[in-house]
Design an enzyme around this catalytic site. Structure first.
Site, short mmCIF file in Angstrom:
data_model
loop_
_atom_site.label_atom_id
_atom_site.label_comp_id
_atom_site.label_asym_id
_atom_site.label_seq_id
_atom_site.Cartn_x
_atom_site.Cartn_y
_atom_site.Cartn_z
N GLU A 506 0.86 -1.18 0.00
CA GLU A 506 0.00 0.00 0.00
C GLU A 506 0.89 1.23 0.00
O GLU A 506 1.13 1.83 -1.03
CB GLU A 506 -0.93 -0.04 1.22
CG GLU A 506 -2.08 0.93 1.13
CD GLU A 506 -3.13 0.64 2.20
OE1 GLU A 506 -3.95 1.52 2.43
OE2 GLU A 506 -3.13 -0.47 2.78
N GLU A 779 -1.35 0.13 13.63
CA GLU A 779 -2.56 0.47 12.88
C GLU A 779 -3.81 0.14 13.67
O GLU A 779 -4.80 0.88 13.64
CB GLU A 779 -2.56 -0.32 11.56
CG GLU A 779 -3.75 -0.07 10.67
CD GLU A 779 -3.62 -0.78 9.34
OE1 GLU A 779 -4.25 -0.34 8.38
OE2 GLU A 779 -2.86 -1.78 9.26
#
Length: 920
Positions: A506, A779
């Site tokens: 990503e 995260e």
């Protein structure tokens, strides 16, 4: 009055300065920290033709507190500053401005080097000395300045379906040129569609840079860099060489395939030589260059790693005597008129540090795992024994669990480097065109007859070249560790753009993450240039209807926007303005802000938004299951309407700052209309949530964004606190709610709850990650536990800065400093004291200097020390439930007024109000 007498002698000049005022600049004082733009010091290849000037005073020994005037001089030569500043002499300007002062002189052109100095007058009209001379050298400011052509290897000529080797195999490029005269000065202007390394006569000019020129919206703008190569050119044959790879331009981006970004890399360079007789010579990329894809770097990908084959090495390939007869020709591509070539707006990614392993473990006869003790971003350098033809493989991981190498969270990113030795012996290798997020490196394939040692490997820490302040410390070791983890998260993810994560498939510039972390990062590091460049890219990616992508720069992966993400168009410029006071960030962003408001409006009916949203992303304990759980329980329409109102409010404030009063009136009406609609649509008469689940974030949005009547604020605060208490004082917030939590609770008078949340040890909490071995912020609140291992979701980054948003409260809450006016021209200082913390200290960076705050718990209260810098006015406000029993200045003289504190040091003794019976 100040009397100055000057006596000239044959050998020296003596200047006696006598001041009749006890509040004046002393003789040795002069401005320091001279910068231009967003913080550039003596820049080479600067981007702004009309620069903005900033400085700070050096007044540590004087009693001056305020600037009353300044004078800036700009000249084309240093000598001209003393006799005739031919570019600009502002003369004496009555102003307290020390930052972002706009140049108003003669036009400064591409390549031009100018010199400048500044002096100031204090509040008693006493002048400082002139500053030391600073300089600015412009880059190539316009496309027309470029005489070079884009070039690439002939075999990479564009096709509809290029092979992976075409895109992923780096191109080696070279040319030769002769110099017959004495060189006075030489500048290399360079960039790539992709990433590059440049060599001149075998010298790696970009040795300390990583993956230049970085990542911008390539169809709109490509950044260029300038290098001083004067000393590298010889008075004989010379060679200029380059290696280019896809980087972010071509090949794989995120989890897309190579063919989704199928334009091959291209290179652009312009070497400008000025001889001692003032004649010039240009060496440019053109069709005379030679190229090959048969170099030792056989494959390069940001996501998948690099493959290096030593048998392909070409010794001396960037030297003038190299035989390139077997190299092929290049092709030239026409420039794209709509793509701007502009000097880089912030410093590039660089090698900034090296880490050595803390330990290692040999897991088989030719495999060893090195632990660097810190999750980081960069590449390794190896120096180890190898066998000819036996491939050495380097794999990376952020964590181990019970000794197992964990790479599930890299998803499809292979993140593996390969080195194929050409001979037995000691091999040295550092990857060039990739980067990894890792703490652990597994090396296999080394000479198994040799025992591993620590010095086989070092880790090169890479991030955008920013100054980190390391400006917070407390009595709580875990709080300090949290600050350290957030700091490392900042470093690792500030990689030319603000990445969401540095390790998986990503690594994008997500706008929602940026909203959460922009203010904390501004307190922690010198990142104004970094953020202003990102915001420039955001404006470029915004479409005509106001649509703002989820991530910037945009790639065609997720082609919709989200409330709380696209609102970066309004949130980022306003946060930067409040921190810096630089009005230009608002001027540049105001059209974009208005356009985003229009897009919001197009997604609303009767002032209730139906915009798509990621919701309160990764809220813990969601009711939904599966992928839907990631978006949390707060009603999507509630979130979107709240952010619509927030963006309108910030755009209204911007309109007022810029003098667009009619716009401001219109936005004020819209803001009130949205607030009323929000209140009616989502809450009943008792302020219970009636759409979706009643969540902490629902009330946080309502309170933080001023969406409720004043008469209902206390009710909403009570309901929020009740939700916290029903969760055993644990947060239930994700990416949107968490940034608001501490400030809303402080506003409610419950900093005790902020500290309880901050010091909570169990899931979900900040200390939970620390208790489970984190060295960066995660995260997810539950990315890993020692008992259960890793979260089973592949989306499980262990280096994600969003939840580092709490560090904002370290400065604004624990230390208690907030800007009352943009740029901290006026500041509020109200440290939130607690018996749970024996002391805290830190500094808050402002354009005028640091505001220093420290406090220590005593037997009957707290001692608070405050330093206010020059040109700032501060107000000390005792926190709730505390009284000041003594206040003194640096001379230990009592002070009775704590409002309008000028530059100086102050001490405050505070005790708990008796009616409250003890410290929180």
């Amino acid at each position: 009055m100040c009397v100055v007498r000057t006596f000239w002698f044959a050998v020296l000049t003596v200047i006696f300065a006598v001041s009749c005022s006890s509040h004046s600049v002393i003789e040795n004082d002069k401005p320091t920290s001279l910068k231009v733009g967003e913080g550039f010091v003596n820049p080479l290849g600067y981007y702004e033709a009309s620069p903005r000037f900033s400085w700070k005073p050096s007044i540590s020994n004087s009693k001056s507190t305020q600037q009353s005037a300044y004078q800036i001089q700009v000249s084309s030569t240093p000598e001209g500053l003393l006799t005739n500043p031919d570019k600009w002499d502002s003369e004496k300007i009555k102003s307290s401005a020390m930052s972002w002062v706009q140049y108003k002189g003669k036009k400064i052109t591409s390549r031009e080097k100018v010199f400048w100095r500044v002096r100031f007058w204090d509040e008693n009209n006493i002048a400082s000395q002139w500053s030391d001379v600073a300089h600015i050298e412009m880059g190539l400011l316009e496309n027309l300045d470029w005489k070079a052509s884009w070039i690439g290897a002939k075999d990479t000529e564009s096709s509809l379906s290029p092979s992976q080797s075409t895109l992923a195999t780096p191109q080696y490029l070279r040319t030769q040129f002769s110099v017959e005269k004495e060189v006075l000065e030489a500048r290399l202007y360079v960039t790539a569609k992709g990433v590059f390394k440049v060599y001149l006569n075998g010298k790696d000019i970009t040795a300390n840079d990583a993956l230049p020129p970085g990542w911008t919206p390539y169809e709109k703008r490509i950044e260029t860099l300038t290098y001083d190569v004067t000393t590298l050119i010889t008075k004989r044959d010379n060679a200029l060489g380059a290696i280019i790879a896809g980087g972010w331009y071509s090949g794989r981006i995120a989890d897309l395939k190579e063919t989704d970004h199928s334009k091959p890399p291209r290179f652009l360079a312009q070497l400008e030589i000025t001889y001692s007789d003032n004649t010039t010579r240009l060496v440019t990329t053109n069709d005379s260059w030679k190229a090959t894809q048969s170099g030792p770097i056989r494959f390069a990908s940001n996501y998948d790693g690099e493959r290096y084959d030593e048998t392909y090495e070409m010794q001396g390939w960037s030297m003038p005597d190299y035989d390139d007869s077997e190299w092929g020709t290049v092709i030239t591509d026409a420039s794209t008129p709509g793509t701007l070539l502009r000097p880089k707006r912030h410093l590039p990614v660089r090698n900034v540090d090296k880490l050595t392993p803390l330990s290692f473990k040999q897991v088989s006869k030719d495999t060893v795992i090195f632990d660097f003790g810190q999750n980081m971003v960069g590449v390794p350098s190896i120096k180890l024994p190898v066998k000819q033809g036996k491939q050495v493989t380097l794999r990376f991981a952020e964590a181990l669990h019970k000794g197992d190498f964990y790479t599930d969270n890299y998803r499809s990113a292979h993140s593996t480097d390969y080195f194929l030795p050409a001979k037995d012996g000691i091999a040295e290798y550092t990857p060039t065109f990739t980067f990894h997020g890792f703490r652990f490196v597994e090396i296999s394939g080394f000479d198994e007859t040799k025992a591993p040692v620590k010095n086989w490997i070092v880790a090169n820490v890479q991030h955008s070249d920013i100054d980190l302040y390391n400006n917070f410390l407390s009595a709580n070791p875990k709080l300090n560790k949290l600050f350290e983890n957030i700091n490392w998260g900042l470093k690792g993810n500030f990689f030319d753009i603000p990445l969401d994560c540095p390790q998986r498939d990503e690594r994008l510039g997500w706008t929602g993450d940026a909203n959460a972390f922009i203010a904390p990062s501004m307190y922690m590091a010198d990142v104004y240039g970094f953020w202003s460049a990102y915001l420039n890219s955001l404006r470029e990616e915004q479409t005509e209807d106001g649509f703002v992508p989820l991530y910037v720069p945009f790639v065609k992966w997720i082609n919709w926007t989200s409330s709380g993400w696209g609102d970066a168009a309004t949130i980022l410029p306003w946060e930067l303005y409040m921190m810096t006071g630089d009005q230009k960030i608002l001027e540049d962003s105001y059209p974009s802000m208005k356009s985003w408001i229009n897009y919001h409006d197009s997604q609303a009916k009767n002032n209730i938004s139906s915009m798509m949203t990621f919701g309160d992303w990764l809220q813990p304990y969601p009711e939904a299951e599966g992928k839907g759980a990631n978006r949390g329980d707060t009603d999507f329409s509630l979130i979107s309407t709240a952010f619509f109102a927030r963006s309108v409010a910030l755009t209204r404030k911007t309109a007022l700052e810029l003098g667009f009063n009619e716009d401001a009136k219109r936005y004020e009406v819209k803001q009130k209309t949205l607030a009323k609609a929000f209140r009616a649509e989502f809450f009943d008469e008792d302020l219970n949530v009636i759409k979706g689940k009643e969540t902490q974030t629902a009330y946080l949005l309502a309170l933080a964004f001023d969406l409720l009547p004043q008469s209902e604020v206390n009710i909403a605060q009570t309901k929020l606190i009740s939700l916290l208490q029903s969760a055993d004082t644990h947060l239930r917030t994700g990416f949107l709610g968490t940034p608001l939590l501490a400030d809303v609770l402080q506003e409610a008078g419950r900093t005790d709850l902020v500290y309880e949340l901050l010091f909570k040890e169990t899931y979900p909490s900040w200390f939970y990650s620390i208790n489970n071995g984190a060295t960066t912020t995660w995260e997810r609140w539950n990315s890993y536990s020692l008992e259960e291992g890793f979260n089973p979701q592949g989306m499980n980054s262990l280096n994600h800065y969003a939840y580092g948003t709490i560090s904002r409260w370290f400065y604004e809450g624990i230390l208690g400093v907030k800007p009352q006016l943009p740029g901290f021209k006026k500041a509020i200082i109200s440290p939130q004291l607690t018996s749970k913390l024996g002391f805290a200290e830190g500094s808050i960076p402002t354009p005028s200097g640091d505001i220093d705050v420290s406090w220590t718990m005593t037997s009957d209260g707290f001692d608070v020390s405050v330093t206010v810098p020059f040109n700032i006015s501060a107000e000390f406000v005792p926190p709730a439930h505390y009284s000041v029993v003594a206040a003194t200045n640096a001379k230990n003289e009592p002070i009775k007024k704590w409002k309008g504190l000028k530059a100086g040091q102050y001490q405050f003794q505070l005790i708990i109000d008796e009616k409250h019976g003890g410290a929180q």
